[in-house]
Design a protein around this motif. Structure first.
Motif, short mmCIF file in Angstrom:
data_model
loop_
_atom_site.label_atom_id
_atom_site.label_comp_id
_atom_site.label_asym_id
_atom_site.label_seq_id
_atom_site.Cartn_x
_atom_site.Cartn_y
_atom_site.Cartn_z
N ALA A 1 0.86 -1.20 0.00
CA ALA A 1 0.00 0.00 0.00
C ALA A 1 0.89 1.24 0.00
O ALA A 1 0.87 2.04 0.93
CB ALA A 1 -0.92 -0.01 1.22
N ASN B 1 -5.03 -5.91 -1.38
CA ASN B 1 -3.57 -5.91 -1.49
C ASN B 1 -2.91 -7.11 -0.82
O ASN B 1 -1.72 -7.10 -0.51
CB ASN B 1 -2.99 -4.60 -0.95
CG ASN B 1 -3.36 -4.34 0.50
OD1 ASN B 1 -3.78 -5.24 1.21
ND2 ASN B 1 -3.19 -3.11 0.93
N GLU C 1 -6.28 1.54 -1.91
CA GLU C 1 -5.39 0.47 -2.36
C GLU C 1 -5.93 -0.84 -1.77
O GLU C 1 -5.39 -1.40 -0.83
CB GLU C 1 -3.95 0.74 -1.91
CG GLU C 1 -3.35 1.98 -2.59
CD GLU C 1 -1.97 2.35 -2.08
OE1 GLU C 1 -1.02 2.36 -2.89
OE2 GLU C 1 -1.84 2.63 -0.88
N THR D 1 -8.49 0.44 2.99
CA THR D 1 -7.11 0.07 2.65
C THR D 1 -6.36 -0.37 3.90
O THR D 1 -6.16 0.42 4.83
CB THR D 1 -6.37 1.27 2.02
OG1 THR D 1 -7.04 1.65 0.82
CG2 THR D 1 -4.92 0.89 1.70
#
Length: 211
Positions: A71, A124, A121, A166
């Motif tokens: 990230a 991930n 993001e 995220t």
């Protein structure tokens, strides 16, 4: 609907209400006095390095490993704000003991931020569990800014069914301090689940290390 389902539904609703901040995208210089900026910081971290953040709080010290490789934009933003001392003196304004503790808002209302938003993001490679650190935001995509939360209990696992936030770090030491913060007494505030701390718990400073 049984009590367990009611509890789960309430927590999922609470998760959906984790707040971020708005942004002003017009071009203007940073305002160091008010710690507001018109756009996210330029990339200044390296994904080849390992970053940690040591939190000194009114309850004690804990350390977060930052996921720079997974990230990068989010970690870069967090490192920038920490180095600007943006988080110094900020409170943990939202606490649900078996779910999460939330901080990062200089106004303490759950509606403040740095004046800009950052890109999500998601997906991930990380999943929610106690100790995981993730950005708070509104229901809109790419609406995170400075607020984040730390998962504290089993009920945070429910976020794995709605991975909208995220994940950018994990507590690697001092989880007992995080749990002490999570145990802070709370009362009803702006949401139906008691989450407004009755005791002021603050971030005194954050030290970023890299190797």
């Amino acid at each position: 609907m049984n009590q367990i389902m009611k509890s789960a539904s309430a927590l999922l609703l609470a998760a959906a209400l984790i707040t971020g901040c708005g942004a002003d995208k017009t071009a203007k210089p940073a305002d160091p006095g008010s710690k507001q900026w018109n756009e996210p910081p330029a990339m200044a971290i390296s994904t080849d390095k390992q970053y940690k953040a040591e939190f000194h709080t009114s309850k004690g010290i804990f350390t977060i490993e930052l996921f720079a490789k997974d990230a990068p934009g989010t970690v870069n933003n967090f490192v920038f704000l920490a180095k600007q001392k943006y988080y110094d003196g900020i409170t943990f304004h939202r606490i649900i003991q078996t779910y999460m503790i939330q901080t990062g808002d200089p106004t303490g209302t759950g509606r403040g931020g740095p004046g800009y938003t950052i890109k999500d993001e998601l997906n991930n490679g990380h999943t929610y569990e106690p100790g995981i650190v993730a950005m708070a935001k509104t229901a809109a995509p790419d609406s995170g800014g400075s607020q984040f939360f730390i998962c504290t209990g089993e009920q945070s696992l429910q976020l794995n069914s709605m991975p909208d936030y995220t994940i950018f770090g994990k507590v690697v030491s001092g989880m007992d301090i995080v749990q002490a913060i999570a145990a802070t007494p709370v009362e009803i505030g702006e949401e139906s689940t008691p989450s407004k701390p009755t005791e002021k718990v603050t971030i005194d400073s954050i030290t970023i290390t890299e190797q």
